[in-house]
Scaffold this motif. Structure first.
Motif, PDB file in Angstrom:
ATOM      1  N   ASP A  86       0.820  -1.216   0.000  1.00 58.16           N
ATOM      2  CA  ASP A  86       0.000   0.000   0.000  1.00 58.16           C
ATOM      3  C   ASP A  86       0.852   1.262   0.000  1.00 58.16           C
ATOM      4  OD1 ASP A  86      -2.619  -1.104  -0.003  1.00 58.16           O
ATOM      5  OD2 ASP A  86      -2.361  -1.649   2.105  1.00 58.16           O
ATOM      6  N   SER A  87       2.155   1.123   0.186  1.00 54.97           N
ATOM      7  CA  SER A  87       3.027   2.288   0.320  1.00 54.97           C
ATOM      8  C   SER A  87       3.615   2.705  -1.021  1.00 54.97           C
ATOM      9  CB  SER A  87       4.179   1.981   1.290  1.00 54.97           C
ATOM     10  OG  SER A  87       3.681   1.653   2.564  1.00 54.97           O
ATOM     11  N   PRO A  88       3.791   4.018  -1.228  1.00 51.93           N
ATOM     12  CA  PRO A  88       4.494   4.477  -2.434  1.00 51.93           C
ATOM     13  C   PRO A  88       5.927   3.927  -2.437  1.00 51.93           C
ATOM     14  CG  PRO A  88       3.373   6.304  -1.334  1.00 51.93           C
ATOM     15  CD  PRO A  88       3.317   5.140  -0.390  1.00 51.93           C
ATOM     16  N   GLY A  89       6.383   3.556  -3.597  1.00 48.75           N
ATOM     17  CA  GLY A  89       7.747   3.051  -3.690  1.00 48.75           C
ATOM     18  C   GLY A  89       7.914   1.619  -3.252  1.00 48.75           C
ATOM     19  N   ALA A  90       6.806   0.877  -3.042  1.00 54.01           N
ATOM     20  CA  ALA A  90       6.899  -0.499  -2.562  1.00 54.01           C
ATOM     21  C   ALA A  90       7.710  -1.382  -3.514  1.00 54.01           C
ATOM     22  CB  ALA A  90       5.513  -1.090  -2.373  1.00 54.01           C
ATOM     23  N   TYR A  91       7.686  -1.041  -4.804  1.00 52.04           N
ATOM     24  CA  TYR A  91       8.340  -1.893  -5.800  1.00 52.04           C
ATOM     25  C   TYR A  91       9.632  -1.287  -6.343  1.00 52.04           C
ATOM     26  CZ  TYR A  91       3.587  -3.657  -5.599  1.00 52.04           C
ATOM     27  OH  TYR A  91       2.378  -4.126  -5.152  1.00 52.04           O
ATOM     28  N   ASP A  92      10.093  -0.203  -5.751  1.00 49.09           N
ATOM     29  CA  ASP A  92      11.275   0.469  -6.290  1.00 49.09           C
ATOM     30  C   ASP A  92      12.478  -0.459  -6.368  1.00 49.09           C
ATOM     31  OD1 ASP A  92       9.787   2.728  -6.552  1.00 49.09           O
ATOM     32  OD2 ASP A  92      10.737   3.849  -4.921  1.00 49.09           O
ATOM     33  N   ALA A  93      12.740  -1.215  -5.306  1.00 50.21           N
ATOM     34  CA  ALA A  93      13.931  -2.068  -5.275  1.00 50.21           C
ATOM     35  C   ALA A  93      13.853  -3.193  -6.300  1.00 50.21           C
ATOM     36  CB  ALA A  93      14.123  -2.647  -3.871  1.00 50.21           C
ATOM     37  N   VAL A  94      12.682  -3.788  -6.473  1.00 52.30           N
ATOM     38  CA  VAL A  94      12.564  -4.910  -7.407  1.00 52.30           C
ATOM     39  C   VAL A  94      12.422  -4.441  -8.847  1.00 52.30           C
ATOM     40  CG1 VAL A  94      11.702  -6.534  -5.692  1.00 52.30           C
ATOM     41  CG2 VAL A  94      10.086  -5.082  -6.925  1.00 52.30           C
ATOM     42  N   ALA A  95      11.947  -3.218  -9.044  1.00 49.12           N
ATOM     43  CA  ALA A  95      11.793  -2.703 -10.408  1.00 49.12           C
ATOM     44  C   ALA A  95      13.136  -2.384 -11.049  1.00 49.12           C
ATOM     45  CB  ALA A  95      10.900  -1.469 -10.407  1.00 49.12           C
ATOM     46  N   ARG A  96      14.185  -2.325 -10.252  1.00 44.85           N
ATOM     47  CA  ARG A  96      15.522  -2.073 -10.793  1.00 44.85           C
ATOM     48  C   ARG A  96      16.234  -3.373 -11.199  1.00 44.85           C
ATOM     49  NH1 ARG A  96      15.505   1.996  -6.576  1.00 44.85           N
ATOM     50  NH2 ARG A  96      16.472   0.520  -5.102  1.00 44.85           N
ATOM     51  N   GLN A  97      15.560  -4.502 -10.997  1.00 46.74           N
ATOM     52  CA  GLN A  97      16.128  -5.800 -11.369  1.00 46.74           C
ATOM     53  C   GLN A  97      15.308  -6.405 -12.510  1.00 46.74           C
ATOM     54  OE1 GLN A  97      17.076  -8.355  -7.921  1.00 46.74           O
ATOM     55  NE2 GLN A  97      16.366  -6.683  -6.595  1.00 46.74           N
TER      56      GLN A  97
END
Length: 334
Positions: free
Chosen positions: A53-64
């Motif tokens: 539910d948080s903004p940026g929840a996928y930031d770390a995985v979207a870089r892979q």
């Protein structure tokens, strides 16, 4: 084949944990993204703590980059944000939906072409009353972002086996193993025309991993083999070694006594009203079987869930079924 990179959105609860375990067993690299509040990630998997539910929840995985993403969410907003973030870095998206997305449950043997409920327009499913609509919305978000060629929609039937804290598959073998009545009597619905359809959680998880390996796409009823309720109950009885009386009671008698269908308090699991649910647990699963789904015998699932129930603590608070007192009161009025 070489190791694949799996991203499991969840991975700490029941089905997500089984999927993670199945992928690890096949030699794949697995990362689980979850809040981590439903359990621990299986040994061997990487864990990223995130609130979907948080903004940026996928930031770390979207870089892979990922060979496959597996998602079991019921919240359309979770899925919409995930597919938006991951469509450019993931080869394919596997979404575990539900046969509850279908608009009609009257017709036995219906396949994946049956009409669906209207998709929930909101991002948040506020209650289980709109579960089917929410899963339909999730499906649409996946298909919009990944297209039909890069998406697998697995419409699961009732999932059972060890770890089933919903109590829908464990109730019957445990009740036959520990009858409420002193003489060993067990109250059952007299519903010979009602089908049941259970898929073992381990079989579903194994197939999802296999489907990712084979790059399977499409929509599938990921469900067990249909079995009429009396035959299902007999297998549960055999698993428990029950030799006491079985007391079949007319569905109308149960309804008049206030017994609820399917799950929840004061219920009898797997019992559903007819004719409106004649097709609910008799979906056509042939497409999934042709795509590699292997199903163990229901007798094995029931024996294993009974062993798990006994180890987990038979007297734990339960989410479905009759209590000992409730069943004894009903038996006393027959």
């Amino acid at each position: 084949m070489g190791a694949m990179k799996f991203l499991v959105l969840g991975g700490t609860a029941w089905l997500g944990g089984e999927i993670t375990t199945a992928a690890l067993r096949r030699g794949h690299d697995v990362t689980a993204l979850a809040r981590g509040e439903s359990g621990t990630v299986p040994d061997g998997a990487a864990f990223l703590r995130a609130d979907r539910d948080s903004p940026g929840a996928y930031d770390a995985v979207a870089r892979q980059s990922w060979d496959a993403v597996v998602d079991v969410s019921r919240q359309p907003g979770h899925v919409r944000r995930a597919v938006t973030a991951l469509s450019g870095c993931a080869d394919r998206y596997i979404f575990v939906s539900s046969c509850s997305v279908y608009a009609d449950h009257h017709v036995p043997g219906a396949d994946e072409s049956a009409p669906l409920l209207p998709a929930l327009e909101a991002d948040v499913m506020e209650s289980m009353e709109t579960y089917g609509e929410a899963k339909a919305a999730c499906e649409q978000h996946v298909l919009d972002a990944f297209g039909h060629g890069r998406a697998l929609i697995a419409r699961s039937g009732l999932i059972g086996g060890p770890g089933d804290v919903s109590d829908r598959t464990g109730y019957w073998p445990l009740r036959f193993a520990r009858p409420a009545a002193g003489d060993g009597s067990v109250l059952v619905p007299d519903a010979p025309e009602l089908a049941t359809q259970v898929i073992d959680v381990r079989d579903l998880a194994a197939w999802l991993v296999l489907a990712a390996e084979r790059k399977v796409s499409g929509k599938f009823n990921a469900a067990g083999e249909p079995m009429m309720l009396p035959a299902h109950l007999e297998l549960a009885r055999q698993a428990a070694g029950h030799t006491g009386p079985v007391v079949p009671v007319a569905p109308q008698w149960l309804a008049d006594a206030g017994v609820n269908y399917w799950s929840g308090e004061h219920s009898l699991p797997l019992w559903l009203p007819l004719p409106e649910y004649a097709g609910f647990a008799s979906r056509d699963n042939r497409a999934a079987v042709a795509a590699g789904l292997e199903l163990r015998p229901l007798s094995e699932t029931l024996a294993d869930v009974l062993a798990w129930e006994q180890a987990a603590g038979p007297d734990r608070p339960r989410k479905a079924g009759l209590t000992v007192l409730e069943e004894c009161e009903l038996l006393a009025t027959i």
